[in-house]
Design a protein around this motif. Structure first.
Motif, PDB file in Angstrom:
ATOM      1  N   TYR A 112    -104.134  39.038  57.442  1.00 37.53           N
ATOM      2  CA  TYR A 112    -102.962  39.709  58.012  1.00 37.53           C
ATOM      3  C   TYR A 112    -103.185  40.132  59.465  1.00 37.53           C
ATOM      4  N   SER A 113    -103.548  39.157  60.303  1.00 38.87           N
ATOM      5  CA  SER A 113    -103.633  39.367  61.748  1.00 38.87           C
ATOM      6  C   SER A 113    -103.613  38.009  62.424  1.00 38.87           C
ATOM      7  N   ARG A 117    -108.325  37.764  66.533  1.00 36.92           N
ATOM      8  CA  ARG A 117    -108.179  39.203  66.707  1.00 36.92           C
ATOM      9  C   ARG A 117    -108.124  39.890  65.333  1.00 36.92           C
ATOM     10  N   TRP A 118    -108.916  40.931  65.211  1.00 34.41           N
ATOM     11  CA  TRP A 118    -108.980  41.762  64.022  1.00 34.41           C
ATOM     12  C   TRP A 118    -109.506  41.031  62.793  1.00 34.41           C
ATOM     13  N   PRO A 123    -107.009  44.687  59.019  1.00 39.19           N
ATOM     14  CA  PRO A 123    -106.243  43.994  60.064  1.00 39.19           C
ATOM     15  C   PRO A 123    -104.817  44.509  60.224  1.00 39.19           C
ATOM     16  N   PRO A 127    -104.262  46.901  64.603  1.00 39.93           N
ATOM     17  CA  PRO A 127    -103.392  46.668  65.760  1.00 39.93           C
ATOM     18  C   PRO A 127    -102.490  47.861  66.073  1.00 39.93           C
ATOM     19  N   THR A 135     -98.516  41.147  66.084  1.00 42.19           N
ATOM     20  CA  THR A 135     -99.559  40.767  65.142  1.00 42.19           C
ATOM     21  C   THR A 135     -99.037  39.546  64.389  1.00 42.19           C
TER      22      THR A 135
END
Length: 290
Positions: A112-113, A117-118, A123, A127, A135
């Motif tokens: 879930y990003s 990133r993340w 996640p 953000p 996201t």
């Protein structure tokens, strides 16, 4: 099995309730997995009654085999190998997958990003905490390094300025289910061009504890509001007040941002019910020094 069901012999590794929505999306589209792998039953509630995971309930209702291994050991891997599964989908399973398992079949994870990133355990919250404006959801082929596998599909979405972690997670989960259904034909056929992640752009996020929800009202107002949004529901944000020489742990139930000021509307003092913040202050409660 209905005529529109795709006869792909695949396993689904998952644990929390959010995975049920994705299972429903797959079933509606005709993709019915042969096996659900989830965590073992745990004692829950005040009565500590043993209960299985929501996805185990779902599988039982749909007549699908369920495995609940304590460990993903050699015996478990052998069981999957002899069954001849073609692939596996993983959604918030909660355990590190050993290389021996990854060697058995292609395994694909919904994250879930917008990877890279993340990468990591939080996640959805991260953000919001970082002040990101967007996201998304990524589907990646799992490799041994955490969330570092090549990307199969991605979909972006904006983060609302007042959106909480709970709201964002629900929205991302809806996106994830539809994206997975759209991507399943390529996953099954292998007709895809995975995109390697740029590891130099990776950011990482760890687990959240209850203590992470502690804020000080003297801190930056925007950062406090980000924490309130990110941790809404669990672990929630709290601070300490003093009244008549006693320190009171106080959960912030409802809050907003006015300009750069963190404005509290509703609180729940320890041992009390929810109440307007103004009434709490009028009772003599003042922010404690931390």
């Amino acid at each position: 099995m209905t005529t529109n069901e795709k006869k792909t012999y695949f396993a689904f590794f998952c644990t929390p309730h959010l995975a049920v929505e994705i299972l429903d999306e797959l079933a509606t589209a005709g993709y019915v997995q042969s096996l659900v792998v989830t965590t073992p039953d745990r004692a829950q509630g005040r009565g500590m009654t043993m209960a299985q995971t929501p996805v185990a309930d779902w599988a039982a209702a749909h007549g699908i085999e369920v495995l609940k291994p304590e460990k993903l050991d050699i015996e478990f891997c052998y069981k999957l190998q002899t069954a001849g599964y073609q692939l596996a989908i993983v959604v918030a399973y909660g355990k590190i997958l050993p290389q021996a398992l990854l060697d058995l079949m292609p395994m694909y994870n919904i994250h879930y990003s917008l990877l890279p990133r993340w990468r990591g355990a939080t996640p959805v919250e991260s953000p919001i905490l970082a002040g990101d404006t967007e996201t998304g959801v990524a589907i990646q082929k799992i490799v041994h390094e955490l969330d570092a596998g090549p990307l199969i599909a991605c979909e972006k979405t904006l983060i609302g300025s007042d959106e909480t972690g709970r709201e964002l997670r629900a929205r991302l989960n809806s996106i994830a289910g539809k994206l997975l259904v759209k991507t399943m034909p390529k996953i099954i056929s292998g007709d895809m061009k995975p995109e390697e992640q740029d590891g130099t752009q990776a950011t990482f996020c760890g687990k959240i504890s209850k203590e992470d929800g502690l804020i000080s009202l003297s801190d930056d107002g925007e950062m406090n509001y980000r924490k309130f949004r990110a941790y809404f529901g669990w672990p929630g944000v709290y601070t300490f007040f003093e009244r008549s020489g006693k320190k009171i742990r106080t959960i912030i139930v409802k809050a907003r941002l006015e300009g750069t000021k963190f404005v509290i509307d509703t609180v729940k003092p320890e041992g009390k019910g929810e109440m307007p913040y103004a009434d709490f202050v009028r009772s003599g409660a003042q922010p404690a020094h931390q």
